[in-house]
Design a protein around this motif. Sequence first.
Motif, PDB file in Angstrom:
ATOM      1  N   SER A   3     -19.794  12.030 -22.061  1.00 29.66           N
ATOM      2  CA  SER A   3     -19.294  13.468 -22.105  1.00 29.66           C
ATOM      3  C   SER A   3     -18.410  13.839 -21.148  1.00 29.66           C
ATOM      4  N   ALA A   4     -17.816  14.904 -21.048  1.00 31.10           N
ATOM      5  CA  ALA A   4     -16.925  15.294 -19.813  1.00 31.10           C
ATOM      6  C   ALA A   4     -17.525  15.400 -18.680  1.00 31.10           C
ATOM      7  N   ALA A   5     -18.777  15.771 -18.455  1.00 32.81           N
ATOM      8  CA  ALA A   5     -19.396  15.616 -17.221  1.00 32.81           C
ATOM      9  C   ALA A   5     -19.554  14.309 -16.766  1.00 32.81           C
ATOM     10  N   GLU A   6     -19.937  13.366 -17.533  1.00 31.66           N
ATOM     11  CA  GLU A   6     -20.471  12.169 -17.137  1.00 31.66           C
ATOM     12  C   GLU A   6     -19.049  11.579 -16.879  1.00 31.66           C
ATOM     13  N   ARG A   7     -17.901  11.755 -17.523  1.00 26.30           N
ATOM     14  CA  ARG A   7     -16.552  11.090 -17.239  1.00 26.30           C
ATOM     15  C   ARG A   7     -15.931  11.415 -15.825  1.00 26.30           C
ATOM     16  N   THR A   8     -16.209  12.962 -15.656  1.00 23.51           N
ATOM     17  CA  THR A   8     -15.937  13.263 -14.354  1.00 23.51           C
ATOM     18  C   THR A   8     -16.871  12.914 -13.097  1.00 23.51           C
ATOM     19  N   ARG A   9     -18.193  12.848 -13.223  1.00 17.08           N
ATOM     20  CA  ARG A   9     -18.882  12.202 -12.184  1.00 17.08           C
ATOM     21  C   ARG A   9     -18.606  10.721 -12.019  1.00 17.08           C
ATOM     22  N   THR A  10     -18.344   9.959 -13.145  1.00 15.72           N
ATOM     23  CA  THR A  10     -17.809   8.693 -13.102  1.00 15.72           C
ATOM     24  C   THR A  10     -16.726   8.493 -12.138  1.00 15.72           C
ATOM     25  N   LEU A  11     -15.557   9.297 -12.283  1.00 23.15           N
ATOM     26  CA  LEU A  11     -14.583   9.233 -11.532  1.00 23.15           C
ATOM     27  C   LEU A  11     -14.670   9.490 -10.069  1.00 23.15           C
ATOM     28  N   VAL A  12     -15.533  10.528  -9.889  1.00 21.72           N
ATOM     29  CA  VAL A  12     -15.900  10.982  -8.460  1.00 21.72           C
ATOM     30  C   VAL A  12     -16.634   9.709  -7.515  1.00 21.72           C
ATOM     31  N   GLN A  13     -17.444   9.035  -8.404  1.00 22.79           N
ATOM     32  CA  GLN A  13     -18.282   8.054  -7.616  1.00 22.79           C
ATOM     33  C   GLN A  13     -17.658   6.785  -7.844  1.00 22.79           C
ATOM     34  N   SER A  14     -16.230   6.690  -8.410  1.00 19.23           N
ATOM     35  CA  SER A  14     -15.479   5.387  -8.719  1.00 19.23           C
ATOM     36  C   SER A  14     -14.787   5.096  -7.371  1.00 19.23           C
ATOM     37  N   THR A  15     -13.963   4.121  -7.457  1.00 20.56           N
ATOM     38  CA  THR A  15     -13.025   3.754  -6.236  1.00 20.56           C
ATOM     39  C   THR A  15     -11.705   4.367  -6.535  1.00 20.56           C
ATOM     40  N   CYS A  16     -11.542   5.145  -7.550  1.00 22.79           N
ATOM     41  CA  CYS A  16     -10.146   5.685  -7.912  1.00 22.79           C
ATOM     42  C   CYS A  16      -9.617   6.535  -6.747  1.00 22.79           C
ATOM     43  N   SER A  17      -8.575   6.680  -6.857  1.00 24.01           N
ATOM     44  CA  SER A  17      -7.706   7.422  -5.400  1.00 24.01           C
ATOM     45  C   SER A  17      -8.306   8.949  -5.640  1.00 24.01           C
ATOM     46  N   ALA A  18      -8.392   9.694  -4.371  1.00 24.30           N
ATOM     47  CA  ALA A  18      -8.718  11.178  -4.469  1.00 24.30           C
ATOM     48  C   ALA A  18      -8.166  11.738  -3.132  1.00 24.30           C
ATOM     49  N   VAL A  19      -7.899  12.923  -3.259  1.00 19.98           N
ATOM     50  CA  VAL A  19      -7.300  13.885  -2.089  1.00 19.98           C
ATOM     51  C   VAL A  19      -8.003  14.914  -2.237  1.00 19.98           C
ATOM     52  N   LEU A  20      -8.200  15.652  -1.097  1.00 22.22           N
ATOM     53  CA  LEU A  20      -8.817  16.802  -1.091  1.00 22.22           C
ATOM     54  C   LEU A  20      -7.780  18.084  -0.662  1.00 22.22           C
ATOM     55  N   LEU A  21      -7.391  18.597  -1.827  1.00 18.31           N
ATOM     56  CA  LEU A  21      -6.207  19.811  -1.195  1.00 18.31           C
ATOM     57  C   LEU A  21      -6.877  21.070  -0.744  1.00 18.31           C
ATOM     58  N   ILE A  22      -6.417  21.317   0.248  1.00 17.10           N
ATOM     59  CA  ILE A  22      -6.746  22.575   1.001  1.00 17.10           C
ATOM     60  C   ILE A  22      -5.687  23.422   1.217  1.00 17.10           C
ATOM     61  N   PRO A  23      -5.560  24.725   0.493  1.00 18.82           N
ATOM     62  CA  PRO A  23      -4.494  25.528   0.818  1.00 18.82           C
ATOM     63  C   PRO A  23      -4.310  25.965   2.270  1.00 18.82           C
ATOM     64  N   GLY A  24      -3.189  25.666   2.822  1.00 17.74           N
ATOM     65  CA  GLY A  24      -2.890  26.193   4.180  1.00 17.74           C
ATOM     66  C   GLY A  24      -3.254  25.203   5.106  1.00 17.74           C
ATOM     67  N   ALA A  25      -3.716  23.944   4.833  1.00 19.68           N
ATOM     68  CA  ALA A  25      -4.097  22.988   5.868  1.00 19.68           C
ATOM     69  C   ALA A  25      -2.780  22.358   6.137  1.00 19.68           C
ATOM     70  N   ALA A  26      -2.852  21.963   7.581  1.00 18.96           N
ATOM     71  CA  ALA A  26      -1.663  21.523   8.458  1.00 18.96           C
ATOM     72  C   ALA A  26      -1.403  20.091   8.129  1.00 18.96           C
ATOM     73  N   VAL A  27      -0.928  19.567   7.355  1.00 21.93           N
ATOM     74  CA  VAL A  27      -0.861  18.030   7.086  1.00 21.93           C
ATOM     75  C   VAL A  27       0.471  17.516   7.245  1.00 21.93           C
ATOM     76  N   THR A  28       0.511  16.261   7.851  1.00 23.96           N
ATOM     77  CA  THR A  28       1.770  15.744   8.207  1.00 23.96           C
ATOM     78  C   THR A  28       1.854  14.468   7.536  1.00 23.96           C
ATOM     79  N   ARG A  29       0.901  14.003   6.986  1.00 29.40           N
ATOM     80  CA  ARG A  29       0.732  12.661   6.106  1.00 29.40           C
ATOM     81  C   ARG A  29      -0.190  12.983   4.834  1.00 29.40           C
ATOM     82  N   PRO A  30       0.413  12.707   3.554  1.00 27.40           N
ATOM     83  CA  PRO A  30      -0.698  12.825   2.491  1.00 27.40           C
ATOM     84  C   PRO A  30      -1.993  12.194   2.525  1.00 27.40           C
ATOM     85  N   ASP A  31      -2.006  10.876   3.165  1.00 22.89           N
ATOM     86  CA  ASP A  31      -3.393  10.299   3.538  1.00 22.89           C
ATOM     87  C   ASP A  31      -4.324  10.990   4.124  1.00 22.89           C
TER      88      ASP A  31
END
Length: 237
Positions: A3-31
């Motif tokens: 299911s779409a929910a299972e696929r999303t949950r799998t990606l969240v709990q996998s080792t694939c790359s992730a970034v938390l996008l926060i509007p307005g956060a002061a960021v100097t490097r993407p990492d």
Amino acid sequence: MPSAAERTRTLVQSTCSAVLLIPGAAVTRPDQLMPEARSVGPDGEIFLVFPSDSPAVRAATHAQDDELAAVLELTDVAPVSVPNRIRGRAWVSGWVTCVPGVTEPGRMMVRLEVGEASVDDLWGAEDVEPEEFARAHPDPLVCHEAELLQHLHSGHGDQVRALYTLLGERAEDVRRAGDQAVPLALDRFGLRVRFTRAGSGAPADRSFDARFEFPEPVRDVGGLRRAMHTLFEAASD
């Protein structure tokens, strides 16, 4: 199919790359917005670990009344070399707060309360409700998928390519074209292989994916070995 929910949950709990996008956060490097670890709680909330001085922690610390909106963006890249290696993306949006206590020196944990989610992958694009995400389970092979695909590619390449004999009308086209076959994705329901014309500069329309379903969903690596043996035997008949 998962299911779409299972696929999303799998990606969240996998080792694939992730970034938390926060509007307005002061960021100097993407990492700086890439969590060092992530997990899912019993109610479907997502826990993310960051360095204690990261922009995500600073923003969550100053947030009030759970009003800090954020989006966790995940990008899934095939662990083997194939054309168009991005297998999918998922987005989980919600509200971020700090979790009391320190996970370890120099690290802090933040909590993402899920408001909505979506996934766009090899299966298609779908939305996911928070309740569906909370109830879903990751694929049982998620922790081993990269290693298993690399093993299939390097150690069983001829057998993977021989699966073209199971493609019916397309089998003869694959054989004549001398296509390469690369194991692209693996889950409890089956194996996806990308067939592509050998050599560089192949036209995009010469690549296509084929899905080979297992006789029944597998629960672990032992079950996967039996399922793959069955597939390879069927292709050799």
